[in-house]
Design an enzyme around this catalytic site. Structure first.
Site, PDB file in Angstrom:
ATOM      1  N   ASN A   1      -0.234   2.246   4.658  1.00 39.68           N
ATOM      2  CA  ASN A   1       0.294   2.124   3.289  1.00 39.68           C
ATOM      3  C   ASN A   1      -0.056   3.403   2.523  1.00 39.68           C
ATOM      4  OD1 ASN A   1       1.712   0.940   1.217  1.00 39.68           O
ATOM      5  ND2 ASN A   1      -0.085  -0.052   0.360  1.00 39.68           N
ATOM      6  N   LEU A   2       0.362   4.504   3.122  1.00 41.76           N
ATOM      7  CA  LEU A   2      -0.082   5.823   2.662  1.00 41.76           C
ATOM      8  C   LEU A   2       0.473   6.178   1.286  1.00 41.76           C
ATOM      9  CD1 LEU A   2       0.284   7.820   6.004  1.00 41.76           C
ATOM     10  CD2 LEU A   2      -1.667   6.492   5.178  1.00 41.76           C
TER      11      LEU A   2
ATOM     12  N   ARG B   1      -4.424  -0.815  -2.218  1.00 40.91           N
ATOM     13  CA  ARG B   1      -4.466  -2.161  -2.813  1.00 40.91           C
ATOM     14  C   ARG B   1      -3.851  -2.205  -4.205  1.00 40.91           C
ATOM     15  NH1 ARG B   1      -9.375  -2.476   0.424  1.00 40.91           N
ATOM     16  NH2 ARG B   1      -9.261  -4.302   1.777  1.00 40.91           N
TER      17      ARG B   1
ATOM     18  N   HIS C   1      -3.810   9.916   0.424  1.00 41.27           N
ATOM     19  CA  HIS C   1      -3.910  10.100   1.879  1.00 41.27           C
ATOM     20  C   HIS C   1      -3.288  11.452   2.281  1.00 41.27           C
ATOM     21  CE1 HIS C   1      -3.880   5.524   1.884  1.00 41.27           C
ATOM     22  NE2 HIS C   1      -4.946   5.799   2.591  1.00 41.27           N
TER      23      HIS C   1
END
Ligand code: PAF
Length: 283
Positions: free
Chosen positions: A32-33, A189, A37
């Site tokens: 879930n870059l 998140r 990241h």
């Protein structure tokens, strides 16, 4: 970018790179870059010749009531982002590939200090899961350097300690926290934050910075400061896990004469647990 699902084929490819004298940089992720990241990938590119990113939602670091099953899995979009960032290798193994003997019987790596406070206090076993999988990933990739985000300040400290204690030949490079324009730290998140909560969640960062300002102004009653920040966040409508003013190196509660201080916090929204931290070095 070459994509590998199996340890053996990744190892063979990286062996070729090593033989050609290339330095290998590594960015371990759970997918879930987002921009933070990609920034870690860029840092790895600056220090090394080839970069490997891993995507593995590690079940061993999630507690029974945590969000492993609903953790966002966005492999197609992640692959496209890594391609665009010119990452060289993507390693996305299955659970079976990483834990062929199952998780219960998996040999563990345990860092005995720093792991049962802060996030470790409310997530028992979490850091054992992190250090175990990171040690395995280091053994698989054998990187010269690995990049970890500073948002997970405690994780970074624990991994540094593991590398030091186990004489792992990996340089650990920290990546700065990447923030949304209002100050919210980027996190996978954040997708669980509701639109009603979104304008208010930045209170965590505001309160940590408020503590920092008070400390820079000379306040030394850390308990009072932490309590006040906790109240600010509760008034914004969130349950606080912890607000702690710590020595940046030991993660123990800061003493009044400590000069290198990190203020860490964690709070719960309706669907996520968010963490953040700010550091201050006093002159
Ligand atoms: O920070 C994370 O995303 C994870 O804890 C890590 C380091 C990839 C280990 O699973």
């Amino acid at each position: 970018m070459q994509v590998f699902h199996h340890i053996q084929s990744l190892r063979e490819a990286l062996q070729q790179e090593r033989r050609a004298g290339k330095r290998i940089g590594f960015v371990p992720t759970m997918g879930n870059l987002h921009d933070a990241h990609i920034e870690l990938v860029r840092i790895a590119q600056r220090h090394c010749d080839v970069v490997v990113t891993s995507i593995f939602v590690n079940p061993l670091q999630f507690g029974l009531n945590e969000d492993w099953d609903k953790y966002p899995r966005t492999l197609a979009a992640d692959t496209a982002r890594l391609e665009a960032a010119h990452c060289d290798y993507l390693f996305c193994p299955s659970d079976k590939e990483i834990y062929p003997n199952g998780m219960v019987e998996q040999t563990r790596v345990i860092v005995p200090t720093m792991t049962d406070v802060l996030c470790g206090a409310s997530r028992p076993g979490h850091f054992e899961g992190v250090t175990t999988v990171v040690a395995k990933l280091f053994n698989i990739v054998q990187p010269d350097a690995a990049v970890f985000g500073t948002k997970d300040f405690q994780q970074l400290a624990v991994i540094r300690r593991m590398v030091e204690d186990l004489c792992m030949p990996v340089r650990i490079i920290p990546g700065d926290i990447v923030r949304e324009p209002d100050g919210l730290a980027m996190s996978s998140r954040n997708v669980f934050i509701t639109s009603d909560e979104r304008p208010r969640v930045v209170q965590l960062n505001r309160s940590l910075n408020w503590i920092k300002e008070r400390i820079v102004a000379g306040e030394t009653n850390f308990i009072v400061l932490a309590d006040a920040a906790r109240k600010q966040i509760e008034d914004a409508g969130f349950r606080v896990d912890y607000i702690s003013i710590c020595n940046s190196h030991t993660l123990e509660l800061a003493a009044h004469d400590d000069r290198d201080i990190t203020i860490l916090g964690a709070m719960y929204t309706s669907g996520a647990r968010l963490i953040d931290n700010v550091s201050v070095v006093l002159g």
